[in-house]
Design a protein around this motif. Structure first.
Motif, PDB file in Angstrom:
ATOM      1  N   GLY A 198       0.805  -1.218   0.000  1.00  0.00           N
ATOM      2  CA  GLY A 198       0.000   0.000   0.000  1.00  0.00           C
ATOM      3  C   GLY A 198       0.835   1.262   0.000  1.00  0.00           C
ATOM      4  N   PHE A 199       0.427   2.232  -0.814  1.00  0.00           N
ATOM      5  CA  PHE A 199       1.095   3.529  -0.864  1.00  0.00           C
ATOM      6  C   PHE A 199       0.100   4.552  -1.403  1.00  0.00           C
ATOM      7  CE2 PHE A 199       3.653   6.801  -3.027  1.00  0.00           C
ATOM      8  CZ  PHE A 199       4.463   7.199  -1.971  1.00  0.00           C
ATOM      9  N   HIS A 200      -0.139   5.600  -0.628  1.00  0.00           N
ATOM     10  CA  HIS A 200      -1.039   6.681  -1.055  1.00  0.00           C
ATOM     11  C   HIS A 200      -2.397   6.164  -1.519  1.00  0.00           C
ATOM     12  CE1 HIS A 200       1.657  10.459  -1.625  1.00  0.00           C
ATOM     13  NE2 HIS A 200       1.885   9.851  -0.478  1.00  0.00           N
ATOM     14  N   GLY A 201      -3.006   5.317  -0.708  1.00  0.00           N
ATOM     15  CA  GLY A 201      -4.345   4.842  -1.005  1.00  0.00           C
ATOM     16  C   GLY A 201      -4.443   3.773  -2.065  1.00  0.00           C
ATOM     17  N   GLY A 202      -3.324   3.396  -2.675  1.00  0.00           N
ATOM     18  CA  GLY A 202      -3.326   2.367  -3.708  1.00  0.00           C
ATOM     19  C   GLY A 202      -2.175   1.400  -3.487  1.00  0.00           C
ATOM     20  N   VAL A 260       4.074   9.381  -9.426  1.00  0.00           N
ATOM     21  CA  VAL A 260       3.667   8.039  -8.995  1.00  0.00           C
ATOM     22  C   VAL A 260       2.310   7.764  -9.629  1.00  0.00           C
ATOM     23  CG1 VAL A 260       3.147   6.534  -7.057  1.00  0.00           C
ATOM     24  CG2 VAL A 260       4.906   8.281  -6.831  1.00  0.00           C
ATOM     25  N   PRO A 261       2.262   7.033 -10.722  1.00  0.00           N
ATOM     26  CA  PRO A 261       1.008   6.848 -11.465  1.00  0.00           C
ATOM     27  C   PRO A 261       0.073   5.875 -10.762  1.00  0.00           C
ATOM     28  CG  PRO A 261       2.738   5.547 -12.458  1.00  0.00           C
ATOM     29  CD  PRO A 261       3.395   6.315 -11.348  1.00  0.00           C
ATOM     30  N   GLY A 262      -1.132   5.783 -11.280  1.00  0.00           N
ATOM     31  CA  GLY A 262      -2.118   4.838 -10.776  1.00  0.00           C
ATOM     32  C   GLY A 262      -2.588   3.928 -11.883  1.00  0.00           C
ATOM     33  N   PRO A 263      -1.765   2.982 -12.331  1.00  0.00           N
ATOM     34  CA  PRO A 263      -2.152   2.107 -13.449  1.00  0.00           C
ATOM     35  C   PRO A 263      -3.224   1.108 -13.036  1.00  0.00           C
ATOM     36  CG  PRO A 263      -0.096   1.360 -12.498  1.00  0.00           C
ATOM     37  CD  PRO A 263      -0.445   2.635 -11.788  1.00  0.00           C
ATOM     38  N   ALA A 264      -3.736   0.387 -13.996  1.00  0.00           N
ATOM     39  CA  ALA A 264      -4.710  -0.669 -13.706  1.00  0.00           C
ATOM     40  C   ALA A 264      -4.094  -1.693 -12.759  1.00  0.00           C
ATOM     41  CB  ALA A 264      -5.152  -1.337 -14.999  1.00  0.00           C
ATOM     42  N   GLY A 265      -4.852  -2.095 -11.773  1.00  0.00           N
ATOM     43  CA  GLY A 265      -4.355  -3.038 -10.784  1.00  0.00           C
ATOM     44  C   GLY A 265      -3.751  -2.385  -9.565  1.00  0.00           C
ATOM     45  N   ALA A 266      -3.729  -1.037  -9.541  1.00  0.00           N
ATOM     46  CA  ALA A 266      -3.162  -0.330  -8.394  1.00  0.00           C
ATOM     47  C   ALA A 266      -4.160  -0.205  -7.249  1.00  0.00           C
ATOM     48  CB  ALA A 266      -2.673   1.061  -8.812  1.00  0.00           C
ATOM     49  N   GLY A 267      -5.389  -0.703  -7.414  1.00  0.00           N
ATOM     50  CA  GLY A 267      -6.374  -0.650  -6.343  1.00  0.00           C
ATOM     51  C   GLY A 267      -6.982   0.712  -6.136  1.00  0.00           C
ATOM     52  N   LEU A 268      -7.051   1.531  -7.192  1.00  0.00           N
ATOM     53  CA  LEU A 268      -7.594   2.881  -7.081  1.00  0.00           C
ATOM     54  C   LEU A 268      -8.961   3.022  -7.728  1.00  0.00           C
ATOM     55  CD1 LEU A 268      -4.331   4.873  -7.913  1.00  0.00           C
ATOM     56  CD2 LEU A 268      -5.334   4.495  -5.663  1.00  0.00           C
ATOM     57  N   SER A 269      -9.504   1.954  -8.239  1.00  0.00           N
ATOM     58  CA  SER A 269     -10.811   2.030  -8.892  1.00  0.00           C
ATOM     59  C   SER A 269     -11.907   2.240  -7.861  1.00  0.00           C
ATOM     60  CB  SER A 269     -11.079   0.761  -9.689  1.00  0.00           C
ATOM     61  OG  SER A 269     -11.203  -0.347  -8.814  1.00  0.00           O
ATOM     62  N   LYS A 270     -13.062   2.696  -8.337  1.00  0.00           N
ATOM     63  CA  LYS A 270     -14.161   2.946  -7.405  1.00  0.00           C
ATOM     64  C   LYS A 270     -14.651   1.659  -6.755  1.00  0.00           C
ATOM     65  CE  LYS A 270     -17.794   2.919 -10.973  1.00  0.00           C
ATOM     66  NZ  LYS A 270     -18.901   3.714 -11.575  1.00  0.00           N
ATOM     67  N   SER A 271     -14.612   0.552  -7.497  1.00  0.00           N
ATOM     68  CA  SER A 271     -15.054  -0.720  -6.922  1.00  0.00           C
ATOM     69  C   SER A 271     -14.084  -1.199  -5.845  1.00  0.00           C
ATOM     70  CB  SER A 271     -15.201  -1.779  -8.014  1.00  0.00           C
ATOM     71  OG  SER A 271     -13.974  -1.956  -8.707  1.00  0.00           O
ATOM     72  N   ALA A 272     -12.764  -0.996  -6.061  1.00  0.00           N
ATOM     73  CA  ALA A 272     -11.774  -1.407  -5.061  1.00  0.00           C
ATOM     74  C   ALA A 272     -11.928  -0.569  -3.793  1.00  0.00           C
ATOM     75  CB  ALA A 272     -10.362  -1.262  -5.631  1.00  0.00           C
ATOM     76  N   ALA A 273     -12.124   0.748  -3.966  1.00  0.00           N
ATOM     77  CA  ALA A 273     -12.314   1.616  -2.802  1.00  0.00           C
ATOM     78  C   ALA A 273     -13.575   1.225  -2.044  1.00  0.00           C
ATOM     79  CB  ALA A 273     -12.387   3.074  -3.248  1.00  0.00           C
ATOM     80  N   SER A 274     -14.634   0.904  -2.775  1.00  0.00           N
ATOM     81  CA  SER A 274     -15.889   0.504  -2.138  1.00  0.00           C
ATOM     82  C   SER A 274     -15.726  -0.794  -1.366  1.00  0.00           C
ATOM     83  CB  SER A 274     -16.980   0.364  -3.198  1.00  0.00           C
ATOM     84  OG  SER A 274     -18.195  -0.023  -2.612  1.00  0.00           O
ATOM     85  N   ARG A 275     -15.024  -1.759  -1.944  1.00  0.00           N
ATOM     86  CA  ARG A 275     -14.827  -3.043  -1.252  1.00  0.00           C
ATOM     87  C   ARG A 275     -14.057  -2.849   0.045  1.00  0.00           C
ATOM     88  NH1 ARG A 275     -13.833  -4.936  -6.541  1.00  0.00           N
ATOM     89  NH2 ARG A 275     -11.585  -4.734  -6.207  1.00  0.00           N
ATOM     90  N   ARG A 276     -13.040  -2.005   0.015  1.00  0.00           N
ATOM     91  CA  ARG A 276     -12.254  -1.769   1.230  1.00  0.00           C
ATOM     92  C   ARG A 276     -13.091  -1.062   2.289  1.00  0.00           C
ATOM     93  NH1 ARG A 276      -8.072   0.579  -2.400  1.00  0.00           N
ATOM     94  NH2 ARG A 276      -6.940  -1.194  -3.260  1.00  0.00           N
ATOM     95  N   PHE A 277     -13.907  -0.104   1.865  1.00  0.00           N
ATOM     96  CA  PHE A 277     -14.770   0.604   2.815  1.00  0.00           C
ATOM     97  C   PHE A 277     -15.761  -0.360   3.455  1.00  0.00           C
ATOM     98  CE2 PHE A 277     -18.823   2.727   3.691  1.00  0.00           C
ATOM     99  CZ  PHE A 277     -18.413   3.669   4.622  1.00  0.00           C
ATOM    100  N   VAL A 278     -16.363  -1.219   2.654  1.00  0.00           N
ATOM    101  CA  VAL A 278     -17.327  -2.187   3.180  1.00  0.00           C
ATOM    102  C   VAL A 278     -16.658  -3.105   4.195  1.00  0.00           C
ATOM    103  CG1 VAL A 278     -18.749  -4.178   2.582  1.00  0.00           C
ATOM    104  CG2 VAL A 278     -18.847  -2.122   1.169  1.00  0.00           C
ATOM    105  N   ALA A 279     -15.486  -3.613   3.855  1.00  0.00           N
ATOM    106  CA  ALA A 279     -14.807  -4.568   4.728  1.00  0.00           C
ATOM    107  C   ALA A 279     -14.410  -3.922   6.053  1.00  0.00           C
ATOM    108  CB  ALA A 279     -13.577  -5.137   4.019  1.00  0.00           C
TER     109      ALA A 279
END
Length: 424
Positions: free
Chosen positions: A74-78, A137-156
């Motif tokens: 983890g780094f900067h939310g991703g 520091v880019p946020g490429p695909a798979g960096a865990g920055l998508s809205k669905s990834a953020a939502s899953r972490r919030f739910v958990a």
């Protein structure tokens, strides 16, 4: 010149030196590369401690090196990719690398997601809020920055924290005051919450229960949960509610018919004003204010009854509303509390302020899919509100409240014994 990247194809030391050469533009990348290099050195030391020096033999070895693999941290939310060593035990099983396990154990990604949601960052804007689009520091695909990834972490994380909160022990809290109120989340969904004030004046979110309406069963489920977690029903306390009959019924069922219940005077005055014409507002409000400020409960009650009598002919419904629950409206006055303490405890402002935080946190939610979803959001919002809680203004006068509650409880106990003796 090629854009700097965090790919492990570039050695971290070279990456750090390159970033250091342009530190004014690449300080974030410099910090990331420094951390990656430090973590790499820690993992190398762990590998040497477990496997011994490279190519060496010895009886102290517990495993042997098994190449390297790429992992994400983890780094900067991703997430960023980093290379780590693999260790294989002599039994053929994978051996953990202590420094890597410690680095990934902290749920920073979940905490980032929870924090962003609580400050009303939409999930579709999560990536922008934690990584600058034009940053190094880019946020490429798979960096865990998508809205669905953020939502899953919030739910958990919100579900785990709510579970811990709803199971926490309350026996260690010396609670003198409990405020209970409901908040409508949807047409067929209401949540009932409780907040307590201890003997020092500190405020504590206590619990939450869901229901289709604010009925006695919903409130009873909340109270039962509090009792199961250590809230002693035998201890005298002051309960402050908004006036719903279901709240009074559930409280008296658990804490006794003589439980000290104070109805919110602000709610009462607002309900009366909304039913009267503008021409009567000033005079009626003046009488109500005088009644709230009086130190003598008998005089205050007489003042309210006189007001109801004057309104009886033209506004009989409003007059009945004034008299309804008049005993519970003046509870803090009957207890003989000082004026400053009465002002703090005569209304539900404490829990209303927490509910305003709930509304602010939940304003981005367009549809409640289930009661559990509303519970998670509301529990997270109440814990967020608790960060801004201040001590009760009149907290130095709380010993007076304790003495008054004990006297009220003892008086009721003697009354019960006397009635039992007469019946016998």
């Amino acid at each position: 010149m090629n854009k700097l990247t965090t790919s492990t194809a570039i050695p971290t030391r070279a990456l750090k030196l390159e970033a250091l050469s342009k530190i004014s533009a690449s300080f974030e990348l410099f910090c990331l590369a420094s951390g990656m290099e430090a973590l790499g050195e820690m993992m190398d030391r762990d590998a040497q401690a477990i496997c011994g020096p490279r190519h060496a033999r010895g009886r102290d070895r517990r495993a042997h090196r098994w190449g390297k693999t790429k992992g994400k941290i983890g780094f900067h939310g991703g997430k960023v990719e980093i290379e780590r060593p693999r260790l294989r035990g002599f039994d053929g099983k994978e051996q953990p690398v202590p420094s890597w396990e410690a680095a990934v154990a902290e749920d920073w990604l979940g905490k980032w997601a929870l924090n962003q949601m609580l400050i009303n960052v939409a999930t579709r804007k999560f990536a922008r809020s934690v990584r600058l689009p034009e940053g190094d520091v880019p946020g490429p695909a798979g960096a865990g920055l998508s809205k669905s990834a953020a939502s899953r972490r919030f739910v958990a994380l919100s579900a785990a924290r709510m579970k811990d909160w709803m199971a926490s022990d309350l026996s260690g809290l010396d609670l003198l005051v409990i405020q209970i109120d409901g908040i409508h989340m949807d047409e067929d969904l209401i949540l009932v919450a409780a907040i307590g004030v201890d003997a020092k004046g500190d405020k504590h979110p206590l619990g939450l229960a869901e229901g289709a309406t604010e009925n006695a069963a919903t409130v009873q489920s909340l109270i039962d949960n509090l009792v199961e977690r250590g809230l002693d029903p035998a201890v005298p306390r002051l309960f402050i509610i908004d006036g719903a009959k279901a709240l009074s019924k559930a409280i008296r069922r658990t804490f006794g018919r003589a439980a000290a219940i104070q109805r919110c005077q602000i709610h009462k005055a607002r309900n009366i004003m909304e039913r009267l014409p503008q021409s009567l507002h000033a005079s009626v409000r003046c009488v109500l204010r005088q009644a709230w400020e009086l130190d003598d409960a008998a005089k205050a009650e007489r003042l309210l009854r006189n007001l109801a009598q004057r309104l009886e002919r033209d506004w009989s419904g409003v007059a009945a509303s004034i008299l309804e629950g008049i005993d519970e409206i003046l509870t803090v006055t009957r207890l003989g509390l000082p004026k400053e303490l009465r002002r703090s405890l005569a209304c539900t402002n404490i829990i209303e302020n927490a509910m305003s935080t709930v509304r602010r946190v939940c304003r981005n939610v367009k549809r409640w899919r289930s009661a559990s979803m509303a519970m998670r959001w509301t529990a997270a919002a109440m814990q967020e509100a608790a960060r801004g809680f201040r001590r009760l203004k009149a907290h130095k006068q709380l010993p007076t409240l304790r003495a008054a509650l004990e006297a009220h409880h003892n008086k009721d106990s003697h009354g019960v014994l006397a009635r039992q003796a007469i019946a016998a």
